[in-house]
Design a protein around this motif. Structure first.
Motif, PDB file in Angstrom:
ATOM      1  N   MET B   1       0.845  -1.204   0.000  1.00 30.25           N
ATOM      2  CA  MET B   1       0.000   0.000   0.000  1.00 30.25           C
ATOM      3  C   MET B   1       0.873   1.245   0.000  1.00 30.25           C
ATOM      4  O   MET B   1       2.034   1.205   0.387  1.00 30.25           O
ATOM      5  N   LYS B   2       0.281   2.330  -0.439  1.00 32.73           N
ATOM      6  CA  LYS B   2       1.017   3.578  -0.523  1.00 32.73           C
ATOM      7  C   LYS B   2       0.678   4.413   0.708  1.00 32.73           C
ATOM      8  O   LYS B   2      -0.486   4.592   1.042  1.00 32.73           O
ATOM      9  N   GLU B  45       6.049   2.959  -0.252  1.00 30.79           N
ATOM     10  CA  GLU B  45       5.295   1.810  -0.770  1.00 30.79           C
ATOM     11  C   GLU B  45       5.648   0.660   0.166  1.00 30.79           C
ATOM     12  O   GLU B  45       6.797   0.193   0.160  1.00 30.79           O
ATOM     13  N   ALA B  47       4.420  -3.029   2.526  1.00 29.51           N
ATOM     14  CA  ALA B  47       3.554  -4.203   2.547  1.00 29.51           C
ATOM     15  C   ALA B  47       2.238  -3.849   3.239  1.00 29.51           C
ATOM     16  O   ALA B  47       2.214  -3.053   4.173  1.00 29.51           O
ATOM     17  N   ASP B  48       1.140  -4.465   2.760  1.00 32.95           N
ATOM     18  CA  ASP B  48      -0.179  -4.166   3.327  1.00 32.95           C
ATOM     19  C   ASP B  48      -0.252  -4.513   4.805  1.00 32.95           C
ATOM     20  O   ASP B  48      -1.084  -3.982   5.535  1.00 32.95           O
ATOM     21  N   SER B  49       0.630  -5.404   5.222  1.00 34.94           N
ATOM     22  CA  SER B  49       0.594  -5.847   6.618  1.00 34.94           C
ATOM     23  C   SER B  49       1.268  -4.851   7.568  1.00 34.94           C
ATOM     24  O   SER B  49       1.235  -5.040   8.781  1.00 34.94           O
ATOM     25  N   THR B  50       1.871  -3.795   7.037  1.00 34.50           N
ATOM     26  CA  THR B  50       2.565  -2.832   7.895  1.00 34.50           C
ATOM     27  C   THR B  50       1.563  -2.144   8.823  1.00 34.50           C
ATOM     28  O   THR B  50       0.556  -1.609   8.369  1.00 34.50           O
ATOM     29  N   LYS B  75      -2.948   7.424   5.267  1.00 33.25           N
ATOM     30  CA  LYS B  75      -3.066   6.033   4.808  1.00 33.25           C
ATOM     31  C   LYS B  75      -3.908   5.938   3.544  1.00 33.25           C
ATOM     32  O   LYS B  75      -4.576   6.895   3.164  1.00 33.25           O
ATOM     33  N   PRO B  76      -3.943   4.755   2.906  1.00 28.07           N
ATOM     34  CA  PRO B  76      -4.594   4.589   1.608  1.00 28.07           C
ATOM     35  C   PRO B  76      -6.028   5.105   1.540  1.00 28.07           C
ATOM     36  O   PRO B  76      -6.420   5.689   0.540  1.00 28.07           O
TER      37      PRO B  76
END
Lengths: 80, 80
Positions: B1-2, B45, B47-50, B75-76
């Motif tokens: 995710m960004k 950029e 990981a989504d798990s961050t 956040k996104p």
């Protein structure tokens, strides 16, 4: 009114500062970082009468280097 | 995710870069500018798990100088 200008490097332009930050974050033990880009955030307090065209000209003439950078203007409606 | 991290100087901290930009904008003929502050915009950029806690630690340990700077994590959900 308060205006925020986000200046970031165009995609494809090398970002040594971003690479350094990326590397340092990994050195600190953070996982899963794929990319880091570092840009500028310019906060202007301008007269309410300032037009979008003026803001655009500020960016093009001084705030962003149009050869390698993009900018995005965030007006009060969207500023928290 | 960004994830976007906005780092800006705390109120009251002198901002020579902002002053220089302010001065230059006036030199270019722009009127009605009351204040200019220059900060950093860091686009990650990850990981989504961050987790939020991880992002917070990245800011505190490396990305922001907590003595003179504030940071804000976007956040996104809120990133276009």
């Amino acid at each position: 009114m308060k205006v925020r200008i986000h200046v970031s490097l165009k995609p494809g332009v090398l970002d040594p500062q971003g690479r350094a930050v990326h590397h340092s974050l990994e050195g600190l033990g953070f996982k899963g970082i794929e990319d880091v880009r570092v840009g500028r955030l310019i906060e202007l307090e301008v007269a309410d009468s300032t037009s979008d065209a003026d803001l655009d000209r500020m960016c093009r003439q001084l705030l962003a280097n149009m050869v390698i950078e993009n900018y995005r203007i965030e007006k009060p409606e969207s500023v928290a």
